[in-house]
Design an enzyme around this catalytic site. Structure first.
Site, short mmCIF file in Angstrom:
data_model
loop_
_atom_site.label_atom_id
_atom_site.label_comp_id
_atom_site.label_asym_id
_atom_site.label_seq_id
_atom_site.Cartn_x
_atom_site.Cartn_y
_atom_site.Cartn_z
N SER A 92 0.81 -1.27 0.10
CA SER A 92 0.12 0.12 -0.14
C SER A 92 0.91 1.09 0.18
O SER A 92 1.99 1.15 0.60
CB SER A 92 -0.78 -0.06 1.33
OG SER A 92 -1.65 1.23 1.36
N HIS A 106 -2.30 7.29 -4.71
CA HIS A 106 -2.52 6.10 -4.04
C HIS A 106 -2.73 4.90 -4.69
O HIS A 106 -3.32 4.81 -5.91
CB HIS A 106 -4.08 6.17 -3.07
CG HIS A 106 -4.21 5.12 -2.62
ND1 HIS A 106 -5.33 4.25 -3.16
CD2 HIS A 106 -4.04 4.11 -1.51
CE1 HIS A 106 -5.67 3.12 -2.48
NE2 HIS A 106 -4.67 3.22 -1.59
N ASN A 108 -2.78 0.24 -3.88
CA ASN A 108 -2.42 -0.79 -3.13
C ASN A 108 -3.06 -2.17 -3.79
O ASN A 108 -3.99 -1.85 -4.66
CB ASN A 108 -3.27 -0.70 -1.73
CG ASN A 108 -4.76 -0.98 -1.91
OD1 ASN A 108 -5.17 -2.14 -1.87
ND2 ASN A 108 -5.57 -0.15 -1.63
N GLY A 259 -3.05 -3.42 14.07
CA GLY A 259 -1.70 -3.16 13.04
C GLY A 259 -0.79 -2.22 13.66
O GLY A 259 -1.30 -1.48 14.63
#
Length: 304
Positions: A92, A106, A108, A259
């Site tokens: 990502s 962006h 991912n 995470g």
């Protein structure tokens, strides 16, 4: 059906390295490398640059994480998976250039597997890329969308319209009633054609990002700008933060699954402003962003 998540992992680590190399070549700086472990299982490698010559912040994350129970964000749409163990691996990235005329980007790509002892594994691929300009340029939007279209074209003519529509719908700030940017492609729960074909499509999307974005960054990075443009960039970056913290499923999954916070929130822009009830004056370049670019368009079919 046989799946090979370790092959996916190997591809993703190479993808991270290749994208970092392309971005370093434009910026001239070096991305720091930060390897981390997740207590519940797995870990990852964060590559990050801040205060670069071109990139005010850029992060390219690789992760391969595991857990014994899916978090709510992963089972909201698929309640039958509740209670399963899981493994997720992906790359990502978010790039925030310093120059307001260079767009944020962006991308991912990821694979997810949910397992239970008494049932076959449930797996899928997801990913995509999107472009968020502050000052729009037709040629940039056309180039980016054509790269997205060409990436998925070998897998069927129906995929680009479908993935583009999904991107327009996903990257939409419902509370603002506006898109985040000019869109791109987005797919999730993708299993079409079995593991090898779905993996091949995911590889193509990941490998296409640098050619989709780096030429735009190189074209805009040296444009002259002043405080007015930086101010507008900071206001529009606020919309980016709002989307990521309120609507983005990936951010929610990362936080709900314990995470690594630094890796999850590296997507945030470094300088942001909010102003009460602010609107650009009619007829200005700032107003043109909303009027021309923050509307769904078939950019890949537009003229050169």
């Amino acid at each position: 059906m046989d799946i090979d998540i370790d092959a996916v992992r190997d591809f993703l680590t190479g993808l991270q390295a290749s994208i970092v190399a392309r971005l370093e070549a434009v910026d001239g700086g070096v991305f720091r490398r930060d390897e981390w472990q997740r207590p519940e299982g797995g870990g990852g490698v964060s590559r990050l640059i801040e205060d670069g010559a071109v990139l005010e912040r850029g992060g390219v994350n690789f992760s391969d994480v595991r857990g014994t129970k899916l978090p709510p964000s992963a089972t909201a749409a698929r309640p039958e998976l509740a209670g399963r163990s899981w493994r997720a691996t992906g790359v990502s990235l978010v790039v925030h250039p310093r120059n307001p005329y260079a767009p944020t980007a962006h991308m991912n790509v990821r694979m997810f597997v949910a397992t239970r002892d008494d049932a076959p594994p449930v797996w899928w691929f997801g990913g995509g890329m999107d472009l968020t300009p502050f000052y729009g340029f037709d040629e940039d939007a056309v180039h980016f969308h054509r790269a997205c279209r060409d990436a998925v074209a070998p897998f069927g003519a129906d995929l680009h319209p479908r993935f583009k529509r999904a991107c327009d719908e996903y990257f939409y700030l419902k509370h603002r009633r506006e898109p985040r940017g000019v869109g791109g492609i987005f797919f999730d729960d993708h299993v079409d054609g079995g593991f090898e074909r779905a993996f091949a499509l995911t590889r193509r999307v990941g490998e296409s990002f640098a050619d989709a974005y780096v030429p735009i960054l190189a074209r805009r990075k040296d444009a002259a700008y002043g405080e007015r443009e930086r101010d507008f960039q900071a206001i529009r970056r606020g919309r980016y933060v709002e989307f990521n913290l309120v609507w983005d499923r990936g951010t929610l999954f990362g936080l709900q699954s314990n995470g690594r916070t630094e890796a999850i929130l590296m997507s945030m822009p470094p300088v942001v402003k909010w102003r009460y009830d602010w609107h650009p004056a009619p007829g200005t370049p700032e107003a043109r962003l909303t009027e021309r670019y923050l509307v769904p368009r078939d950019w890949a079919d537009e003229g050169p």
